[in-house]
Design a protein around this motif. Structure first.
Motif, PDB file in Angstrom:
ATOM      1  N   GLU A  98       1.936  39.837 -83.664  1.00  0.00           N
ATOM      2  CA  GLU A  98       1.743  40.504 -82.388  1.00  0.00           C
ATOM      3  C   GLU A  98       3.089  40.863 -81.779  1.00  0.00           C
ATOM      4  O   GLU A  98       4.099  40.198 -82.025  1.00  0.00           O
ATOM      5  N   PHE A  99       3.094  41.926 -80.978  1.00  0.00           N
ATOM      6  CA  PHE A  99       4.301  42.320 -80.260  1.00  0.00           C
ATOM      7  C   PHE A  99       4.285  41.712 -78.858  1.00  0.00           C
ATOM      8  O   PHE A  99       3.238  41.624 -78.221  1.00  0.00           O
ATOM      9  N   SER A 100       5.456  41.350 -78.392  1.00  0.00           N
ATOM     10  CA  SER A 100       5.603  40.868 -77.024  1.00  0.00           C
ATOM     11  C   SER A 100       6.285  41.954 -76.203  1.00  0.00           C
ATOM     12  O   SER A 100       7.362  42.431 -76.576  1.00  0.00           O
ATOM     13  N   VAL A 101       5.647  42.387 -75.109  1.00  0.00           N
ATOM     14  CA  VAL A 101       6.232  43.435 -74.264  1.00  0.00           C
ATOM     15  C   VAL A 101       6.239  42.982 -72.807  1.00  0.00           C
ATOM     16  O   VAL A 101       5.416  42.165 -72.383  1.00  0.00           O
ATOM     17  N   SER A 102       7.162  43.542 -72.068  1.00  0.00           N
ATOM     18  CA  SER A 102       7.239  43.270 -70.635  1.00  0.00           C
ATOM     19  C   SER A 102       6.036  43.866 -69.918  1.00  0.00           C
ATOM     20  O   SER A 102       5.548  44.939 -70.298  1.00  0.00           O
ATOM     21  N   PRO A 103       5.557  43.236 -68.859  1.00  0.00           N
ATOM     22  CA  PRO A 103       4.512  43.864 -68.046  1.00  0.00           C
ATOM     23  C   PRO A 103       4.965  45.207 -67.465  1.00  0.00           C
ATOM     24  O   PRO A 103       4.128  46.041 -67.097  1.00  0.00           O
ATOM     25  N   ALA A 104       6.272  45.419 -67.399  1.00  0.00           N
ATOM     26  CA  ALA A 104       6.810  46.682 -66.887  1.00  0.00           C
ATOM     27  C   ALA A 104       7.110  47.671 -68.016  1.00  0.00           C
ATOM     28  O   ALA A 104       7.771  48.685 -67.773  1.00  0.00           O
ATOM     29  N   ASN A 105       6.620  47.394 -69.223  1.00  0.00           N
ATOM     30  CA  ASN A 105       6.856  48.291 -70.365  1.00  0.00           C
ATOM     31  C   ASN A 105       6.443  49.716 -70.017  1.00  0.00           C
ATOM     32  O   ASN A 105       5.332  49.960 -69.543  1.00  0.00           O
TER      33      ASN A 105
END
Length: 357
Positions: free
Chosen positions: A52-59
């Protein structure tokens, strides 16, 4: 750019039952990914265990949709080779979509090399049953953690793989299509010619409405005059009228399909008049009334060739070829899938062997 790093999983999975694959339900053990920043460009290409990828909530992709993707397939041939169908066409189209979305172009040769290696590693995931394949999904998305509206500076590219069966539940049988006269998907000068997130999100509402009344897909009309045919939600569209093969011209609001291109090239090779031009929904209904509309079919990577047995527009139903698969669509399907499964000689040099039997 550095060589491709390869890290293999310690816990490989197994191919699910080929008779119940569906479409996009299962994923292989590994993926390809690389990253982009302004300092290093595209860098750190690697094949690693699926994760899985981890992204910022602000992506920024989550908020503004700056992402693109592609779809192609690998096949297991009758002589047990694993092959790709026109892979460079798809990768070059990925770069054309990148241009539209202001995303940095990728090195097609590098991605092609990585794709071949990824397929080689995952060759056991390529199903053998006729009608199945390994679907290939390259995609790129912005990774900036920033809420301002601007072109992103950082990106990730990945390729994931999924063993699949037929795209439509009906398989290679005529589908029912509803002509959309309420909503608009794209206009010239917009995003319609790119394989990007927003194009497909824009098609969902009409598709839901169509399915509620028994139709498999939506046929879009142009967004200006609302009378010229463009494409179906998941495929380009063709009409056989008086022996002529006609498909809407690429005017900037529809996707230039690779299967569309393939069909045009085959039709001309077979001696048919194959035309790209504007064609109105009125012309199609008039041709049917005169007995001149011989066949309608869609083309796309997922379904290959999809015969259309019924069109519905403003409450009027048009039954095509007695709701039976047309001779030309059948011949095309047999020929293209024959190329893909190694049953037909590849005169066009479209098939690339990844692994030999």
């Amino acid at each position: 750019m550095s060589d491709i790093t390869i890290i293999k999983t310690d816990n490989p999975g197994t191919l699910p039952d080929e008779n119940s694959l569906g479409f996009g339900n299962y994923f292989t053990d590994h993926l390809f990914e690389m990253d982009y920043n302004p300092q290093d460009g595209w860098h750190n290409p690697r094949i690693v265990p699926y994760h899985e990828f981890s992204v910022s909530p602000a992506n920024t992709t989550l908020h503004y949709g700056q992402g693109i993707f592609e779809g192609m397939k690998a096949f297991r041939t009758v002589d047990d080779r694993v092959v790709l169908f026109r892979p460079l066409e798809y990768l070059n189209r990925l770069n054309r979509s990148a241009d539209v979305l202001c995303i940095p172009r990728v090195d097609v040769d590098l991605v092609h090399k990585a794709l071949l290696k990824l397929i080689e590693i995952e060759k056991n995931w390529v199903p053998a049953k006729q009608g199945t394949s390994l679907y290939i999904r390259p995609f790129i998305f912005a990774t900036d953690p920033y809420l301002g509206l601007r072109v992103a500076e950082n990106y990730k590219m990945a390729i994931i793989l999924s063993p699949v069966g037929a795209y439509y539940a009906a398989g290679f049988n005529p589908v029912k299509i509803r002509v959309e006269d309420k909503y608009v998907r794209a206009v010239p000068g917009g995003l319609g010619e790119a394989k990007t997130l927003g194009n497909y999100a824009a098609s969902l509402r009409a598709a839901v409405d169509a399915k509620k009344v028994g139709y498999a897909q939506t046929l879009w009309l142009d967004g200006i005059e609302r009378k010229y045919i463009e494409e179906v939600g998941a495929m380009n569209i063709f009409f056989k009228i008086n022996g002529e093969i006609i498909t809407p011209a690429l005017t900037g609001s529809i996707l230039g399909g690779i299967t569309r291109k393939t069909v045009l090239e085959i039709a001309k090779e077979w001696g048919f008049k194959a035309t790209e031009r504007r064609i109105s929904i009125d012309e199609v209904f008039e041709a049917h009334a005169k007995g001149q509309l011989e066949e309608v079919f869609g083309t796309g990577t997922a379904a290959v060739i999809s015969p259309v047995g019924e069109l519905s527009w403003k409450g009027e139903k048009l039954i095509i070829n007695d709701n039976k698969t047309g001779e030309f669509a059948q011949k095309l399907y047999d020929y293209v899938t024959g190329l893909q499964y190694g049953e037909v000689e590849d005169k066009f040099n479209w098939v690339e062997t990844v692994t030999k039997a």
